[in-house]
Design an enzyme around this catalytic site. Structure first.
Site, PDB file in Angstrom:
ATOM      1  N   CYS A 115      40.971   5.123  64.414  1.00 15.81           N
ATOM      2  CA  CYS A 115      40.612   6.392  65.039  1.00 15.81           C
ATOM      3  C   CYS A 115      39.625   6.153  66.175  1.00 15.81           C
ATOM      4  O   CYS A 115      38.690   5.372  66.028  1.00 15.81           O
ATOM      5  CB  CYS A 115      39.993   7.309  63.982  1.00 15.81           C
ATOM      6  SG  CYS A 115      39.520   8.929  64.591  1.00 15.81           S
ATOM      7  N   LEU A 116      39.835   6.846  67.281  1.00 13.26           N
ATOM      8  CA  LEU A 116      38.920   6.731  68.410  1.00 13.26           C
ATOM      9  C   LEU A 116      37.518   7.225  68.058  1.00 13.26           C
ATOM     10  O   LEU A 116      36.537   6.801  68.663  1.00 13.26           O
ATOM     11  CB  LEU A 116      39.461   7.497  69.622  1.00 13.26           C
ATOM     12  CG  LEU A 116      40.783   6.985  70.189  1.00 13.26           C
ATOM     13  CD1 LEU A 116      41.263   7.887  71.323  1.00 13.26           C
ATOM     14  CD2 LEU A 116      40.668   5.550  70.642  1.00 13.26           C
ATOM     15  N   GLN A 122      37.791  16.071  68.886  1.00 11.86           N
ATOM     16  CA  GLN A 122      37.208  14.767  69.187  1.00 11.86           C
ATOM     17  C   GLN A 122      36.514  14.725  70.546  1.00 11.86           C
ATOM     18  O   GLN A 122      35.734  13.824  70.812  1.00 11.86           O
ATOM     19  CB  GLN A 122      38.265  13.666  69.134  1.00 11.86           C
ATOM     20  CG  GLN A 122      38.800  13.409  67.733  1.00 11.86           C
ATOM     21  CD  GLN A 122      39.900  12.387  67.773  1.00 11.86           C
ATOM     22  OE1 GLN A 122      41.053  12.706  67.975  1.00 11.86           O
ATOM     23  NE2 GLN A 122      39.509  11.119  67.608  1.00 11.86           N
ATOM     24  N   HIS A 164      42.068  16.149  61.969  1.00 11.93           N
ATOM     25  CA  HIS A 164      40.926  16.379  62.861  1.00 11.93           C
ATOM     26  C   HIS A 164      40.720  17.871  63.104  1.00 11.93           C
ATOM     27  O   HIS A 164      39.584  18.348  63.148  1.00 11.93           O
ATOM     28  CB  HIS A 164      41.134  15.687  64.213  1.00 11.93           C
ATOM     29  CG  HIS A 164      40.764  14.245  64.225  1.00 11.93           C
ATOM     30  ND1 HIS A 164      39.489  13.799  63.970  1.00 11.93           N
ATOM     31  CD2 HIS A 164      41.507  13.141  64.464  1.00 11.93           C
ATOM     32  CE1 HIS A 164      39.464  12.481  64.052  1.00 11.93           C
ATOM     33  NE2 HIS A 164      40.683  12.054  64.358  1.00 11.93           N
ATOM     34  N   HIS A 178      47.388  12.746  61.025  1.00 12.99           N
ATOM     35  CA  HIS A 178      46.032  12.276  61.346  1.00 12.99           C
ATOM     36  C   HIS A 178      45.347  13.247  62.310  1.00 12.99           C
ATOM     37  O   HIS A 178      44.206  13.666  62.077  1.00 12.99           O
ATOM     38  CB  HIS A 178      46.133  10.876  61.967  1.00 12.99           C
ATOM     39  CG  HIS A 178      44.825  10.298  62.408  1.00 12.99           C
ATOM     40  ND1 HIS A 178      44.194   9.282  61.731  1.00 12.99           N
ATOM     41  CD2 HIS A 178      44.032  10.580  63.481  1.00 12.99           C
ATOM     42  CE1 HIS A 178      43.064   8.977  62.364  1.00 12.99           C
ATOM     43  NE2 HIS A 178      42.942   9.748  63.425  1.00 12.99           N
ATOM     44  N   GLU A 179      46.047  13.638  63.376  1.00 17.28           N
ATOM     45  CA  GLU A 179      45.456  14.551  64.361  1.00 17.28           C
ATOM     46  C   GLU A 179      45.275  15.953  63.784  1.00 17.28           C
ATOM     47  O   GLU A 179      44.278  16.623  64.065  1.00 17.28           O
ATOM     48  CB  GLU A 179      46.306  14.590  65.636  1.00 17.28           C
ATOM     49  CG  GLU A 179      46.440  13.257  66.349  1.00 17.28           C
ATOM     50  CD  GLU A 179      45.125  12.566  66.666  1.00 17.28           C
ATOM     51  OE1 GLU A 179      44.101  13.246  66.881  1.00 17.28           O
ATOM     52  OE2 GLU A 179      45.115  11.316  66.690  1.00 17.28           O
ATOM     53  N   GLY A 205      46.752   9.118  70.005  1.00 17.71           N
ATOM     54  CA  GLY A 205      46.562  10.536  69.740  1.00 17.71           C
ATOM     55  C   GLY A 205      45.109  10.911  69.935  1.00 17.71           C
ATOM     56  O   GLY A 205      44.218  10.067  69.789  1.00 17.71           O
TER      57      GLY A 205
END
Length: 171
Positions: A96-97, A51, A142, A138-139, A46
């Site tokens: 997480c990225l 991000q 963000h 999670h997304e 994701g």
């Protein structure tokens, strides 16, 4: 394929709150494709627009991509997503990225119902459980300026933040 730069903690841009998308044009579709390409290149499941430095309220996810086979790519673009129902509780390890090299258990709703728009602006609704539910939540976090480490205990979060800030300074 245009790869975007994924912002890393402690970049202050990650704390922004995304604004709704109201124009579903070719520029948006191109940006969404770039987001998907960036997610695949980073071997993530994701990626939120925040991000990659965009304030747009949208994210891409693909839980079926295995990292090796391009034929498994099937990105789902979720624009202006809103959770309308939550039920239960589950704990799952998340990464997480934007918070590289760190994973932690996070408590999330077990099942959610989500309304969103696709890349054409069409309204959609899905019910999600398990990893799909966790990834969406999670997304969505963000898009509201929240990182998964913000869900940890204050002491653990402070330790992780200190470690990540030190890593960012040495990079």
């Amino acid at each position: 394929m245009a790869l975007l730069q994924v912002l890393s903690y402690p970049d202050p841009f990650l704390k922004n709150i995304a604004t709704p998308v109201d124009c579903f044009d070719e520029e948006l579709k191109s940006f969404l494709k770039d987001m998907a390409d960036t997610m695949y290149d980073s071997v993530g499941i994701g990626l939120a627009a925040i991000q990659v430095g965009s304030i747009k309220r949208m994210f891409v996810m693909d839980l079926g991509f295995d990292g090796d086979d391009d034929t498994t790519k099937d990105p789902l673009f979720l624009i202006n997503p809103v959770i309308i129902e939550k039920e239960g509780e589950q704990i799952m390890e998340e990464g997480c990225l934007s918070v590289p090299d760190y994973r932690a258990d996070v408590v999330r709703a077990r099942e959610i119902t989500l309304e969103y728009q696709d890349e054409t602006g069409a309204k959609k609704k899905i019910q999600a459980t398990g990893l799909t539910s966790v990834c969406i939540q999670h997304e969505l976090d963000h898009l509201d300026g929240v990182l998964f480490i913000d869900h940890l205990s204050p002491l653990r979060r402070k330790m992780i933040q200190k470690k990540l800030k030190k890593l960012a300074q040495t990079s």
